[in-house]
Design a protein around this motif. Structure first.
Motif, short mmCIF file in Angstrom:
data_model
loop_
_atom_site.label_atom_id
_atom_site.label_comp_id
_atom_site.label_asym_id
_atom_site.label_seq_id
_atom_site.Cartn_x
_atom_site.Cartn_y
_atom_site.Cartn_z
N VAL A 161 0.79 -1.31 0.11
CA VAL A 161 0.05 -0.06 -0.08
C VAL A 161 0.95 1.41 -0.06
N ALA A 162 0.57 2.11 -1.03
CA ALA A 162 1.79 3.30 -1.10
C ALA A 162 0.69 4.73 -1.24
N THR A 163 1.44 5.73 -1.26
CA THR A 163 0.72 6.93 -1.43
C THR A 163 0.97 7.75 -2.76
N ASP A 164 1.67 6.80 -3.56
CA ASP A 164 1.94 7.23 -5.24
C ASP A 164 1.70 5.98 -6.03
N ALA A 165 1.12 6.36 -7.43
CA ALA A 165 0.86 5.06 -8.23
C ALA A 165 1.98 4.28 -8.57
N THR A 166 3.20 4.89 -8.29
CA THR A 166 4.54 3.95 -8.88
C THR A 166 4.90 3.20 -7.62
N LEU A 167 4.29 3.38 -6.46
CA LEU A 167 4.48 2.52 -5.33
C LEU A 167 6.06 2.66 -4.74
N ASP A 168 6.55 4.00 -5.05
CA ASP A 168 7.87 4.32 -4.36
C ASP A 168 7.76 4.57 -3.00
N SER A 169 6.66 5.28 -2.56
CA SER A 169 6.37 5.78 -1.25
C SER A 169 5.46 4.73 -0.59
N VAL A 170 5.97 3.40 -0.20
CA VAL A 170 5.27 2.30 0.41
C VAL A 170 4.97 2.68 2.01
N VAL A 171 3.78 2.73 2.41
CA VAL A 171 3.39 3.00 3.84
C VAL A 171 3.14 1.64 4.61
N TYR A 172 2.69 0.59 3.61
CA TYR A 172 2.66 -0.89 4.42
C TYR A 172 2.91 -2.05 3.35
N GLN A 173 3.51 -2.67 3.83
CA GLN A 173 4.01 -3.97 3.01
C GLN A 173 3.89 -5.29 4.01
N ILE A 174 3.12 -6.32 3.31
CA ILE A 174 3.27 -7.57 4.46
C ILE A 174 3.17 -8.74 3.47
N THR A 175 3.94 -9.93 3.60
CA THR A 175 3.93 -11.18 2.93
C THR A 175 3.25 -12.15 3.75
N THR A 176 2.13 -12.70 2.92
CA THR A 176 1.01 -13.66 3.44
C THR A 176 0.84 -14.66 2.47
N SER A 177 0.55 -15.88 2.93
CA SER A 177 0.16 -17.17 2.15
C SER A 177 -1.44 -17.06 1.81
N ASN A 178 -2.00 -16.17 2.48
CA ASN A 178 -3.39 -16.11 2.24
C ASN A 178 -3.98 -15.20 1.15
N THR A 179 -5.19 -15.04 0.79
CA THR A 179 -5.68 -14.21 -0.45
C THR A 179 -6.39 -12.90 0.22
N PHE A 180 -6.05 -12.72 1.52
CA PHE A 180 -6.60 -11.42 2.15
C PHE A 180 -5.63 -11.10 3.43
N PHE A 181 -6.16 -9.81 3.48
CA PHE A 181 -5.27 -9.27 4.74
C PHE A 181 -5.97 -8.04 5.24
N GLY A 182 -6.04 -7.83 6.47
CA GLY A 182 -6.28 -6.81 7.15
C GLY A 182 -5.48 -5.71 7.93
N LEU A 183 -5.37 -4.64 7.34
CA LEU A 183 -4.38 -3.75 8.06
C LEU A 183 -4.31 -3.87 9.61
N THR A 184 -3.10 -3.96 10.36
CA THR A 184 -2.89 -3.73 11.72
C THR A 184 -2.99 -2.38 11.97
N GLU A 185 -2.61 -1.31 11.37
CA GLU A 185 -2.51 -0.05 11.32
C GLU A 185 -3.55 0.95 10.72
N SER A 186 -4.06 1.73 11.37
CA SER A 186 -4.89 2.52 10.59
C SER A 186 -4.52 3.38 9.61
N LEU A 187 -5.17 3.50 8.51
CA LEU A 187 -4.77 4.41 7.30
C LEU A 187 -5.08 5.95 7.73
#
Length: 300
Positions: A161-187
């Motif tokens: 999850v990033a604040t720019d379309a080129t994903l240079d400014s990533v604010v959240y990144q997680i690796t998971t084996s699931n096909t879903f994820f709920g952020l643990t920090e508020s946007l």
């Protein structure tokens, strides 16, 4: 004398047998994977320091129970141990899947067998992003859940999850084996974000399209026209001055990832020292009663 000569010959033969025993063989690996871009795989066999391959009687090395047409090249070199190197090349790229086969090494005095398996992988298939949909509005900042669809030979997924379309400014990144994820920090509220999922396996990665969404606006409008605020200078290198048309107000400072950095009460005027923080985007929230303002501040 004949009896003594027989014993000498017997012990000499036993020494040669021990020197040429294949019992101490070690493989560099017993499981392999072959990627779509690979044409061959290579592994090593450690015969030990005593094995004399040149004097071994009828040395043989071969594969059995292999469902793949292949050719192989065997070469040896000696360091502290005798090392054999096998380069195995399928004649045609096999279908994705797991293949079991047996390696046999033998001479006239001893033998070694080991079951091996080969996993053939291609590039992960395309991923379909499900939620939030592209250009979704008013996403809940406290309950941000991401879902996507992926099938096939995928080991895990990386959500960004990033604040720019080129994903240079990533604010959240997680690796998971699931096909879903709920952020643990508020946007942060009233903010445009971009998200993407990458499917990964041992051989390659496949990236989804980039979707855009915006978070809900938490600014309340009751009596909004009776209050005014000013934050300057913005951008800044250290200090910012804050004026807020209220006697009993609260200031909250968030980092670019939404983490709480400072929180305090103030009356009408205050200042904020950003000199200890690294360059980047910060969020200043001003609160009074039912009115909340959120302002982005850029520190150079």
């Amino acid at each position: 004398m004949r009896f003594l000569l027989t014993l000498v010959m017997l012990f000499s033969g036993l020494s040669l047998l021990q020197a040429n025993a294949l019992d101490d063989i070690e493989l560099s690996q017993d499981s392999f994977w072959l990627c779509v871009q690979d044409t061959s795989l290579t592994f090593e066999i450690d015969f030990g320091s005593d094995y004399d391959i040149e004097n071994a009687e009828h040395f043989r090395l071969y594969f059995t129970n292999f469902d793949i047409l292949y050719q192989y090249k065997f070469s040896v070199f000696r360091e502290s141990s005798l090392i054999g190197k096998i380069k195995l090349t399928p004649l045609a790229r096999p279908a994705d899947g797991i293949y079991f086969f047996t390696l046999t090494i033998e001479d006239d005095t001893s033998s070694f067998q080991k079951e091996l398996f080969l996993e053939v992988l291609s590039t992960p298939p395309n991923i379909a992003l499900i939620s939030p949909i592209d250009e979704q509005m008013e996403l809940d900042v406290e309950n941000s859940r991401f879902e996507w669809e992926g099938t096939g030979n995928i080991a895990d997924y990386t959500l960004m999850v990033a604040t720019d379309a080129t994903l240079d400014s990533v604010v959240y990144q997680i690796t998971t084996s699931n096909t879903f994820f709920g952020l643990t920090e508020s946007l942060l509220p009233n903010q445009i974000y971009y998200w993407q999922v990458t499917a990964n396996n041992k051989c390659d990665t496949t990236a989804s399209p980039v979707f855009q969404f915006s978070t809900e606006n938490l600014v309340h409008t009751q009596n909004i026209f009776s209050l005014d605020y000013q934050i300057c200078p913005n951008p800044t290198t250290d200090w910012v001055k804050i004026e807020f048309g209220s006697d009993n107000s609260q200031l909250v400072l968030y980092g670019s990832h939404g983490q709480l950095l400072e929180q305090r009460n103030f009356t009408a005027y205050t200042s904020l020292d950003l000199s200890a923080y690294p360059s980047g985007v910060y969020w200043v929230e001003l609160r009074h009663s039912t009115v909340t303002f959120v302002e982005k501040v850029l520190k150079k």
